[in-house]
Design a protein around this motif. Sequence first.
Motif, mmCIF file in Angstrom:
data_model
loop_
_atom_site.group_PDB
_atom_site.id
_atom_site.type_symbol
_atom_site.label_atom_id
_atom_site.label_comp_id
_atom_site.label_asym_id
_atom_site.label_seq_id
_atom_site.Cartn_x
_atom_site.Cartn_y
_atom_site.Cartn_z
ATOM 1 N N LEU A 107 0.831 -1.200 0.000
ATOM 2 C CA LEU A 107 0.000 0.000 0.000
ATOM 3 C C LEU A 107 0.871 1.257 0.000
ATOM 4 C CD1 LEU A 107 -2.800 1.247 0.125
ATOM 5 C CD2 LEU A 107 -2.772 0.956 2.594
ATOM 6 N N LYS A 108 1.984 1.184 0.742
ATOM 7 C CA LYS A 108 2.879 2.338 0.858
ATOM 8 C C LYS A 108 3.390 2.784 -0.518
ATOM 9 C CE LYS A 108 6.729 2.415 3.342
ATOM 10 N NZ LYS A 108 7.664 1.779 4.282
ATOM 11 N N GLU A 109 3.817 1.801 -1.311
ATOM 12 C CA GLU A 109 4.320 2.115 -2.658
ATOM 13 C C GLU A 109 3.269 2.855 -3.476
ATOM 14 O OE1 GLU A 109 6.265 -1.274 -4.967
ATOM 15 O OE2 GLU A 109 5.366 -2.361 -3.283
ATOM 16 N N LEU A 110 2.020 2.375 -3.363
ATOM 17 C CA LEU A 110 0.960 2.937 -4.202
ATOM 18 C C LEU A 110 0.540 4.311 -3.711
ATOM 19 C CD1 LEU A 110 -1.067 -0.318 -4.746
ATOM 20 C CD2 LEU A 110 0.594 0.743 -6.271
ATOM 21 N N LYS A 111 0.641 4.508 -2.395
ATOM 22 C CA LYS A 111 0.324 5.836 -1.851
ATOM 23 C C LYS A 111 1.349 6.832 -2.365
ATOM 24 C CE LYS A 111 -2.441 5.322 2.277
ATOM 25 N NZ LYS A 111 -2.455 5.155 3.732
ATOM 26 N N THR A 112 2.612 6.420 -2.351
ATOM 27 C CA THR A 112 3.654 7.302 -2.862
ATOM 28 C C THR A 112 3.420 7.551 -4.351
ATOM 29 O OG1 THR A 112 5.106 6.203 -1.308
ATOM 30 C CG2 THR A 112 6.159 7.625 -2.932
ATOM 31 N N ALA A 113 3.108 6.487 -5.079
ATOM 32 C CA ALA A 113 2.956 6.591 -6.537
ATOM 33 C C ALA A 113 1.833 7.545 -6.938
ATOM 34 C CB ALA A 113 2.704 5.212 -7.139
ATOM 35 N N THR A 114 0.785 7.608 -6.132
ATOM 36 C CA THR A 114 -0.367 8.434 -6.508
ATOM 37 C C THR A 114 -0.460 9.692 -5.650
ATOM 38 O OG1 THR A 114 -1.744 7.236 -4.933
ATOM 39 C CG2 THR A 114 -1.744 6.421 -7.189
ATOM 40 N N PHE A 145 3.016 7.011 -10.579
ATOM 41 C CA PHE A 145 4.355 6.791 -11.120
ATOM 42 C C PHE A 145 5.074 5.769 -10.259
ATOM 43 C CE2 PHE A 145 3.304 10.897 -12.804
ATOM 44 C CZ PHE A 145 3.835 10.863 -14.081
ATOM 45 N N LEU A 146 5.368 4.627 -10.853
ATOM 46 C CA LEU A 146 6.110 3.595 -10.132
ATOM 47 C C LEU A 146 7.476 3.525 -10.781
ATOM 48 C CD1 LEU A 146 3.628 0.619 -9.779
ATOM 49 C CD2 LEU A 146 4.661 1.887 -7.904
ATOM 50 N N LYS A 147 8.507 3.909 -10.061
ATOM 51 C CA LYS A 147 9.870 3.884 -10.626
ATOM 52 C C LYS A 147 9.877 4.440 -12.055
ATOM 53 C CE LYS A 147 11.505 0.012 -7.871
ATOM 54 N NZ LYS A 147 10.464 -1.022 -7.715
ATOM 55 N N ASN A 148 9.338 5.624 -12.209
ATOM 56 C CA ASN A 148 9.307 6.316 -13.503
ATOM 57 C C ASN A 148 8.412 5.662 -14.543
ATOM 58 O OD1 ASN A 148 11.037 8.244 -12.544
ATOM 59 N ND2 ASN A 148 12.836 7.058 -13.146
ATOM 60 N N LYS A 149 7.676 4.649 -14.136
ATOM 61 C CA LYS A 149 6.750 4.033 -15.086
ATOM 62 C C LYS A 149 5.337 4.507 -14.731
ATOM 63 C CE LYS A 149 5.114 -0.543 -15.968
ATOM 64 N NZ LYS A 149 5.285 -1.912 -15.530
#
Length: 654
Positions: free
Chosen positions: A320-327, A348-352
């Motif tokens: 969840l943490k990754e996705l919160k950062t991504a959005t 944005f996930l690792k520039n993707k």
Amino acid sequence: MLGISHFACFSPVVVESLLLALLLVGSFSPVECFHFNYPLFNESTENDFHLMRSEIAVNAIQVTHDVSGSPITNLSGQALYKRPFKLWSESKGTASFNTTFVFRITPRTDPGGEGLAFILTGHATRPENSEGKWLGIVNASTNGSAQNQIVAVEFDTRKSYMEDLSNNHIGVNVNSVYSIKQANLSINLSSGTDITVKVQYDGKILSAFVGTQMKAPAIALPINLPEHLPQKVFVGFSASTGNHTQLNCVSSWEFSGLSVDEDPDLLWVWIMVPVTVLVSGVAFYFSWKCKCAKQEEEEDDPWVEQQIQGSSTAPRKFRLKELKTATENFNSKNELGKGGFGRVYKGFLKNKEVAVKRFSRNSHQSKQDFIAEVTTISNLHHKNLVKLVGWCYEKRELLLIYEFMPNTSLDKLIFYKKSDEENPITLNWETRYGIICGVAQALDYLHNGCEKRVLHRDIKASNIMLDSDFNARLGDFGLARIIQQSDYTHHSTKEIAGTPGYMAPESFHTGRAAVETDVYAFGVLVLEVVCGRKPGDQSVNNKYNNGIVDWVWEYYRRQRILDVVDLRLNGVFRKEQTEYALMLALSCCHPNPYQRPSMRISLRVLTGEVDPPVIPIEKPPFVWPATPPVSFREDLEYPPTGGLLSPPSELIGR
Ligand SMILES: *[C@@H]1O[C@H](CO)[C@@H](O)[C@H](O)[C@H]1NC(C)=O
Ligand SMILES: *[C@@H]1O[C@H](CO)[C@@H](O)[C@H](O)[C@H]1NC(C)=O
Ligand SMILES: *[C@@H]1O[C@H](CO)[C@@H](O)[C@H](O)[C@H]1NC(C)=O
Ligand SMILES: *[C@@H]1O[C@H](CO)[C@@H](O)[C@H](O)[C@H]1NC(C)=O
Ligand SMILES: *[C@@H]1O[C@H](CO)[C@@H](O)[C@H](O)[C@H]1NC(C)=O
Ligand SMILES: *[C@@H]1O[C@H](CO)[C@@H](O)[C@H](O)[C@H]1NC(C)=O
Ligand SMILES: *[C@@H]1O[C@H](CO)[C@@H](O)[C@H](O)[C@H]1NC(C)=O
Ligand SMILES: *[C@@H]1O[C@H](CO)[C@@H](O)[C@H](O)[C@H]1NC(C)=O
């Protein structure tokens, strides 16, 4: 003893309150009520269970399906109560429970088979190939493995291997079909009458009482359940049929357990107890005793993860943490769209770049849609389907991660809007035709090309995504269902699903989805793309609003079909191709589902291999039940498999 002589010095009142306090400590620390009672089962109780090849019908759980009259062989099913029961914990030891249920086994062959079992299991998944002697508990490759995490009290109606006592026995099984203890029963299990069973576990001894013999247990044995089962278990039933078959029904079920507490905080208990005793000890004690509150702490449902991990190609799981950062914490400025399911955000996930679909919280429906989407789409690979990158289920957030589609969805580009007049973005004919062909290819793949037939059930412009080259990518598999030949009464086919305007008229009668209902929605979509119009006539408040179909059919009748083409194309389109596409679309929207072409045939029309099906000049009225065509042409190349109706269609080679 010192304690007792000490007590003797106090007045009776003080002794009483101290005893009450001790009683309360005893009841506070290790236990939590877990209780439910179903005097009968019905549609409104359906969502309380994980029904796996089982269903609720005629006020009972049919643990294996039954189609009256015709015996169905080789089935297995499970029905589990959705909320898991906390059976044990390191610090608090083992829970106890009592459960009483009524079942009825009716032979459908002479003799019947195979049996029914009450189960406690760590997994909310039905093992594959667990039909026949496996009782829906294990299968040939998992029999005996500790990984099964299953304990069963079986009611076996068939002697299926040497060690079975008889065709009428009870047994206790741990991780296998082999019973560690079994006993003949005096009552006839296969008599087709109601049999009441009480299963009891006090933390040490598991016992079962059957029928009228409630004094002495039919079977009792010491067993340490925590040795075989995880801390949280699902409780329920499994059953199977084999070459011999029977109806396995559970018609009522009460379960009452004292599960072990989640977070023991002894200090809190020691402070609280005297206060409680002083303030409202007695009242609280009784209210606790009488009313087992439904105070289940809200936590992630292990079922969701199990369903996904159990599917053969589980996609990547995200934190969840990754996705919160991504959005940017689901910032509204990143919102791409919203729908009945929830919202979609760009991330944005690792520039993707990705699209993150966030489901509305907390509903069982959301979980089911989520699981359907992850498990169906992760097994599908086609250039015209959006690609699922991963999923996340944490803190009750259900999230799906898709590849990002820079050109958004078709509905944003195809429909005529006033605001477009100044800055028109018009998809040209080639692009539109490419989109139609792409969707047809995706649907043909779902219906005929992949291992198991998949119904999308929600074909519409907003579910067609466009990649950087404006290729169509079918998305949103929230309503999609895999159709299996053995699934006689797959529950998904019973629900009416879809979007008004795209729904075939018969779906309101059958309440079922079939390949023909997907074909209908595809026809509507083709009309939209060619005409640049929305499907429903918003002024008509009609439940299956087929405005665009009537409208185009009227132009066809007046032999002016090309007049419906989107004016924004300024007449720049290939006339024959457009005409054929419109005729194909009308045939897909034929009121009689038998007259609609299959997706395979539709695709061949679009590629120019065959002419479009012949359609009547006047739109035929909708008649229900629909009549199959008189001259049914067997088309061996496209056997009518799987759908409710076969898709025959006149094929004229060019
Ligand atoms: C459905 O079953 C539940 C539980 O057994 C019961 O409380 C409820 O009244 C039933 N509803 C109907 C309409 O029979
Ligand atoms: C049931 O399964 C068994 C073994 O899996 C097979 O031999 C038998 O033919 C099947 N019976 C039917 C009627 O499908
Ligand atoms: C189960 O039933 C027994 C006997 O009726 C009773 O002593 C025990 O407290 C019950 N346990 C639970 C968890 O309800
Ligand atoms: C037994 O069930 C497991 C879990 O469903 C499955 O992975 C396995 O393939 C099955 N084995 C057989 C022989 O069907
Ligand atoms: C299933 O496994 C048990 C061991 O747990 C074994 O004793 C039994 O023979 C097996 N049954 C079959 C039918 O393979
Ligand atoms: C159980 O019943 C079967 C058949 O009815 C009989 O052959 C067998 O001896 C019985 N076994 C026991 C332990 O009672
Ligand atoms: C049990 O009941 C069924 C159905 O009435 C009957 O066919 C069968 O013979 C009975 N079995 C015994 C052992 O009485
Ligand atoms: C089921 O019946 C088929 C033939 O009808 C037979 O080959 C098979 O061995 C039977 N299976 C069992 C488990 O009895």
